[in-house]
Each structure stands twice: as structure tokens, then as C-alpha cells.
Design a protein around this motif. Structure first.
Motif: not given
Length: 257
Positions: A212, A214, A224-225, A228-229, A231-232
Motif C-alpha cells: 500500500i 500513499c 488518511k495514512i 490505512l495503517r 486497517e491494514a
């Protein structure tokens, strides 16, 4: 005969990152040790085994798993708990090798490269008796990150610093540079900075199938990062990420907002 220990840089989990030198070194070994870091990081052991399955053609080489000690987070002094952890890992290595006393050529597959924010060399120095040591370089997560974003690491003639999330959080922006590479961040250390004038290039699992990335102005993509982090990490049970921060300074020493 003295034990010959080879530390082989394997890149970031992509077998195509292996150098020809690394593949040849893997096939010279009597024994390859693969650490198990617990259920949450089983993917890391599986990726090492997959690499062996893909490139190991020497049918006499044994691939053996061993349990990696867990670092004691209760000790307040950071350096003390890291030193104690490295001592325990060295003991685990020697115990695993003792089960295969006939193996004279032993290797560990090191994520990225053994020289960049990795402690394998320091652990090897604890072995007694000291082995004959060989190091095979590998592609680092830093190089995988710059390739994923298709960017140059440094500005023309300009320095950069490689640091950790803990130091960025505790000490702020590193002095004397406008570009900082941040590794080993437990999560979102960049959020402690004033985002004005800062760009970020972030990546998780760089070089792996689940990569991933960004990038953008920190003020615009920072939240957003972080999402994303999170969630991953929830999806995979572990995460390894890295990012580059760069300050853009305009004439007169001002930064853009």
C-alpha cells in the motif's frame, strides 16, 4: 571446523528482490534457520519459507524453524530491554544450531539488508565461539519505497537522515536536513509535527503483494495514512511501514502551507 554463519539480505519479501549472490549463498548452506515470531507475524516466516521453496535447489540443505524470544516491554530503559532481548535471541540461535551440530554452514535470511536498522549483526557478535561471518547485501525497504513512488531519495547535493518513529516523536524534526526517512514507527509519529510545508511518501508492505502506498502534502494525507495503517494492521495482524518526509522551503526561509 569453525561455524560459517551467513546473513543473507532477502529484500522485502519479494523473491524477485533476491540477488544472484543471495541465491547462490542460500544453496551453499547446510542449515537455514527461520525465526517464528508468533501467530501475529506468521506471514514473515511463511514468506521466508516461500523464498526457500522458490530458489533452494540443494536437496541436502535443511530449513528449520525456531521460536524467537519476545522482547520484555516491562523494563523502562529502552537500551537495556533491547540488549537483553538480543542476548536471548543469541541463545535461541545457539540452541537451534546445537540440535544440528553437524551443520558447518548456517544461514539466516534477513529482512531487507543486515546493515540498515537490523540487529542481526549485533546478535551474531554475541555468539560464543565466534563464527566466521559472511554478509550478503539485500534490497532495503527504503529502496523499495523510493521505487514504488518513482522518486529520488535526496535533493541535488542535499543530505538526508534515516531515523526512527520514536526519535521523531520525542525529538521533533532532525536538525540540519530537509529530508528524513522514518523507520520502525509504531504508528503516526509524523502527526506530532506541524504539517506546514511537509510532503510525505508512505508505504506499507513495500515490495510485497499487499503493498500500500500513499503520498502528498502531510496536511492533506496524514489522517488518511493513519486510517490505512490501522486497517491494514487489523487485516493482517502485523504491519511494516516506512516513509519519507521532505520540507519544502521557499525563498526567504518560508514553507508553503
Amino acid at each position: 571446523m569453525s561455524l560459517h554463519l551467513t546473513l543473507i539480505g532477502i529484500g522485502t519479501g519479494n523473491s524477485e528482490h533476491l540477488t544472484l549472490q543471495a541465491i547462490r549463498a542460500i544453496n551453499r548452506q547446510d542449515l537455514i534457520l527461520i525465526p517464528q515470531k508468533g501467530e501475529g507475524k506468521a506471514d514473515l516466516a511463511d514468506l521466508r519459507r516461500t523464498i526457500c521453496d522458490e530458489v533452494l535447489t540443494n536437496t541436502t540443505t535443511q530449513v528449520v524453524m525456531f521460536d524467537l524470544p519476545v522482547r520484555d516491554e516491562a523494563t523502562l530503559d529502552y537500551r537495556r530491554r533491547v540488549d537483553d532481548w538480543h542476548d536471548a535471541i543469541a541463545v535461541a540461535w545457539q540452541r537451534a544450531m546445537a540440535y544440528h551440530a553437524g551443520a558447518q554452514k548456517v544461514a539466516l535470511l534477513v529482512w531487507g539488508d543486515p546493515s540498515l536498522y537490523d540487529s542481526t549483526l549485533r546478535i551474531a557478535a554475541r555468539l560464543n565461539p565466534a563464527p566466521v561471518l559472511e554478509v550478503i547485501p539485500g534490497i532495503t525497504s527504503l529502496h523499495a519505497l523510493t521505487a514504488a513512488h518513482a522518486i529520488a531519495l535526496n535533493e541535488i547535493g542535499a543530505p538526508f537522515v534515516v531515523t526512527t518513529g520514536r526519535r521523531l516523536r520525542d525529538e521533533g524534526w532532525p536538525p540540519g536536513v530537509d529530508t528524513a526517512v522514518v523507520m520502525l514507527d509504531s504508528g503516526g509519529a509524523f502527526a506530532t509535527l506541524d504539517p506546514a510545508g511537509i510532503e510525505i511518501w508512505w508505504g506499507a508492505y513495500v515490495g510485497m503483494p499487499q503493498q500500500i502506498i500513499c503520498a502528498g502534502r502531510l496536511a492533506e494525507v496524514g489522517s488518511k495514512i493513519i486510517a490505512l495503517r490501522a486497517e491494514a494492521r487489523a487485516q493482517h495482524g502485523w504491519i511494516m511501514d516506512i516513509y519519507i518526509l521532505r520540507r519544502r522551503v521557499m525563498t526567504g526561509g518560508q514553507t508553503w502551507g
